[in-house]
Design a protein around this motif. Sequence first.
Motif, PDB file in Angstrom:
ATOM      1  N   GLU A 179      -9.944  -8.638  -2.015  1.00  0.00           N
ATOM      2  CA  GLU A 179      -8.525  -8.978  -1.202  1.00  0.00           C
ATOM      3  C   GLU A 179      -8.888 -10.244  -0.425  1.00  0.00           C
ATOM      4  O   GLU A 179      -8.444 -10.879   0.446  1.00  0.00           O
ATOM      5  CB  GLU A 179      -8.076  -8.472  -0.054  1.00  0.00           C
ATOM      6  CG  GLU A 179      -7.185  -7.330  -0.964  1.00  0.00           C
ATOM      7  CD  GLU A 179      -7.212  -5.770   0.140  1.00  0.00           C
ATOM      8  OE1 GLU A 179      -5.694  -5.759   0.538  1.00  0.00           O
ATOM      9  OE2 GLU A 179      -7.841  -5.323   0.611  1.00  0.00           O
ATOM     10  N   HIS A 187      -8.063  -5.933   7.029  1.00  0.00           N
ATOM     11  CA  HIS A 187      -7.457  -4.685   7.507  1.00  0.00           C
ATOM     12  C   HIS A 187      -7.527  -3.438   6.845  1.00  0.00           C
ATOM     13  O   HIS A 187      -6.080  -3.338   6.681  1.00  0.00           O
ATOM     14  CB  HIS A 187      -6.625  -5.449   8.222  1.00  0.00           C
ATOM     15  CG  HIS A 187      -6.357  -6.724   8.585  1.00  0.00           C
ATOM     16  ND1 HIS A 187      -6.665  -7.058   9.936  1.00  0.00           N
ATOM     17  CD2 HIS A 187      -6.180  -7.837   8.233  1.00  0.00           C
ATOM     18  CE1 HIS A 187      -6.905  -8.147  10.376  1.00  0.00           C
ATOM     19  NE2 HIS A 187      -7.316  -8.542   9.212  1.00  0.00           N
ATOM     20  N   ASN A 188      -8.161  -3.522   5.757  1.00  0.00           N
ATOM     21  CA  ASN A 188      -7.787  -2.677   4.276  1.00  0.00           C
ATOM     22  C   ASN A 188      -8.017  -1.506   5.684  1.00  0.00           C
ATOM     23  O   ASN A 188      -8.851  -1.208   5.331  1.00  0.00           O
ATOM     24  CB  ASN A 188      -8.779  -2.762   3.533  1.00  0.00           C
ATOM     25  CG  ASN A 188      -8.718  -2.151   2.383  1.00  0.00           C
ATOM     26  OD1 ASN A 188      -8.131  -0.836   2.225  1.00  0.00           O
ATOM     27  ND2 ASN A 188      -8.770  -2.769   0.972  1.00  0.00           N
ATOM     28  N   ARG A 219       0.788  -0.700  -0.156  1.00  0.00           N
ATOM     29  CA  ARG A 219       0.365  -0.006  -0.127  1.00  0.00           C
ATOM     30  C   ARG A 219       1.190   1.059   0.155  1.00  0.00           C
ATOM     31  O   ARG A 219       0.935   2.363  -0.490  1.00  0.00           O
ATOM     32  CB  ARG A 219      -1.110   0.093   1.305  1.00  0.00           C
ATOM     33  CG  ARG A 219      -2.224  -0.905   1.183  1.00  0.00           C
ATOM     34  CD  ARG A 219      -3.304  -0.618   2.008  1.00  0.00           C
ATOM     35  NE  ARG A 219      -3.988  -1.577   1.655  1.00  0.00           N
ATOM     36  CZ  ARG A 219      -4.113  -2.484   2.385  1.00  0.00           C
ATOM     37  NH1 ARG A 219      -3.216  -3.421   2.944  1.00  0.00           N
ATOM     38  NH2 ARG A 219      -5.220  -3.943   2.639  1.00  0.00           N
ATOM     39  N   HIS A 259     -15.355   4.428  -2.693  1.00  0.00           N
ATOM     40  CA  HIS A 259     -15.047   4.888  -1.494  1.00  0.00           C
ATOM     41  C   HIS A 259     -16.036   6.201  -1.750  1.00  0.00           C
ATOM     42  O   HIS A 259     -15.767   6.617  -2.613  1.00  0.00           O
ATOM     43  CB  HIS A 259     -13.250   4.816  -1.282  1.00  0.00           C
ATOM     44  CG  HIS A 259     -12.949   5.401  -0.827  1.00  0.00           C
ATOM     45  ND1 HIS A 259     -12.967   6.812  -0.165  1.00  0.00           N
ATOM     46  CD2 HIS A 259     -12.404   4.199   0.643  1.00  0.00           C
ATOM     47  CE1 HIS A 259     -12.022   6.992   0.628  1.00  0.00           C
ATOM     48  NE2 HIS A 259     -12.106   5.483   1.748  1.00  0.00           N
ATOM     49  N   PHE A 314     -10.615  -3.552  -4.750  1.00  0.00           N
ATOM     50  CA  PHE A 314      -9.926  -4.847  -3.843  1.00  0.00           C
ATOM     51  C   PHE A 314     -10.493  -6.075  -3.860  1.00  0.00           C
ATOM     52  O   PHE A 314     -11.809  -5.604  -3.189  1.00  0.00           O
ATOM     53  CB  PHE A 314      -9.678  -3.675  -1.610  1.00  0.00           C
ATOM     54  CG  PHE A 314      -8.778  -2.670  -2.501  1.00  0.00           C
ATOM     55  CD1 PHE A 314      -7.532  -3.010  -1.808  1.00  0.00           C
ATOM     56  CD2 PHE A 314      -9.280  -1.794  -2.541  1.00  0.00           C
ATOM     57  CE1 PHE A 314      -6.065  -2.201  -1.905  1.00  0.00           C
ATOM     58  CE2 PHE A 314      -8.365  -0.462  -1.953  1.00  0.00           C
ATOM     59  CZ  PHE A 314      -7.290  -0.678  -2.235  1.00  0.00           C
ATOM     60  N   ASN A 333     -15.851  -7.880  -2.583  1.00  0.00           N
ATOM     61  CA  ASN A 333     -15.446  -8.834  -1.381  1.00  0.00           C
ATOM     62  C   ASN A 333     -16.723 -10.024  -0.954  1.00  0.00           C
ATOM     63  O   ASN A 333     -18.053  -8.633  -0.739  1.00  0.00           O
ATOM     64  CB  ASN A 333     -14.813  -8.454  -0.346  1.00  0.00           C
ATOM     65  CG  ASN A 333     -13.207  -9.098   0.073  1.00  0.00           C
ATOM     66  OD1 ASN A 333     -13.407 -10.197   0.155  1.00  0.00           O
ATOM     67  ND2 ASN A 333     -12.597  -8.983   0.610  1.00  0.00           N
ATOM     68  N   SER A 356      -8.314 -10.733   3.770  1.00  0.00           N
ATOM     69  CA  SER A 356      -7.245  -9.228   4.843  1.00  0.00           C
ATOM     70  C   SER A 356      -7.874  -8.460   4.039  1.00  0.00           C
ATOM     71  O   SER A 356      -7.022  -7.433   4.769  1.00  0.00           O
ATOM     72  CB  SER A 356      -6.192  -9.723   3.624  1.00  0.00           C
ATOM     73  OG  SER A 356      -6.060  -9.815   1.951  1.00  0.00           O
ATOM     74  N   GLY A 357      -9.003  -8.572   3.296  1.00  0.00           N
ATOM     75  CA  GLY A 357      -9.567  -7.244   3.492  1.00  0.00           C
ATOM     76  C   GLY A 357     -10.004  -6.820   5.007  1.00  0.00           C
ATOM     77  O   GLY A 357     -10.467  -5.637   4.997  1.00  0.00           O
ATOM     78  N   CYS A 362     -14.534  -1.875  -3.759  1.00  0.00           N
ATOM     79  CA  CYS A 362     -13.853  -3.676  -3.305  1.00  0.00           C
ATOM     80  C   CYS A 362     -15.487  -3.941  -3.198  1.00  0.00           C
ATOM     81  O   CYS A 362     -16.605  -4.274  -3.846  1.00  0.00           O
ATOM     82  CB  CYS A 362     -14.423  -2.907  -0.855  1.00  0.00           C
ATOM     83  SG  CYS A 362     -14.533  -4.963  -0.809  1.00  0.00           S
TER      84      CYS A 362
END
Length: 334
Positions: free
Chosen positions: A192, A198-199, A168, A300, A190, A310, A195-196, A308
């Motif tokens: 991920e 912790h985004n 990042r 966002h 993303f 996910n 692990s998303g 995102c």
Amino acid sequence: MHTDVLMIGQGIAGTLLSAELLQQGKSVMVIDMPTEQQTSIVAAAVINPLIGKHWAPATDTATLIPAAITAYNRMEQLLGARFLYQKSLLVFLRNAQEETNFRRQISMQNPYTELLSAAETGQLNQGSGDYPVGKINPVYTVDAELLLRQWRQYLESKTSFREEQFDRDELTIHKGVVTYKDIRADKLVFCEGASGRHNPFFPDCPFTANRGDALLLSVPGLAADFLYQKGIRLVPRSDGLFWCGSNYTWQYKDLQADLLWQQETLNALKTWLKLPFELVHHLVAERPTTAGQVPLLMQHSQWPQLFCFNGLGTRGFSAGPYLAQKMVDKLFKP
């Protein structure tokens, strides 16, 4: 270099989304560092038209299943490989309530359900009770490991994949675009997986920490035309093994194999399977589970070029292709 969409992660979400983007004429660059504990590989990868303990058709089955079959068939043709298989699921009903629930679906003319006698499934032992066996047809399985590997190789052939850990600190957000190292992209998505959680760009995603174990078994002589379920589920794989599982662990410190669950599962199988079997491998992965099993198709609020995709959840392989179409709409809406 310039690309329409930079994607972080190539699990089932990233695979299906990148495939849909390419299908619609967009350029992509996918960054990922595949591991054996990748959630999409550890998953059973089953497409089931019915949900829940009552075996009712999902309200969106008529939309999701055709979209999934179309998407996977298209990718099979593109890659010259097979990873979608049509099967039937045998549900070994364990008590009167489970039988009542299943018979109710048949009485409601659920087109996917029928009842078999225990004698028709001689490879398995019903154990105590004289309950029938429910049959659900069709269901589908996806060879997730082959799909992800073949798709990664296809992306590499198009110079659209980089095998590296996303950093990042190398990401810069500009007005209308992002840059990552030597890549300039109009959009960043993303995908991920777990692990998303912790985004920092999407800190409010409703992830709930969850891990799961599954076993790979060799069961010589067990018909691979069926999935089998009696509390735990056996799913045939294209490599000749059977996926067995899985559990849900909400409190955990690591991703080491749960040996207690392993032994309990093997003991349960010994009372169920008439055929000998052998444990080949114990799989463990962290799941990108969300509160309420709600998939995340997000943009966002401050940087509209960040997205995102996910949390596809237990229905990721069935709902994923349709959701990928919706995500592309979101990325390029007028």
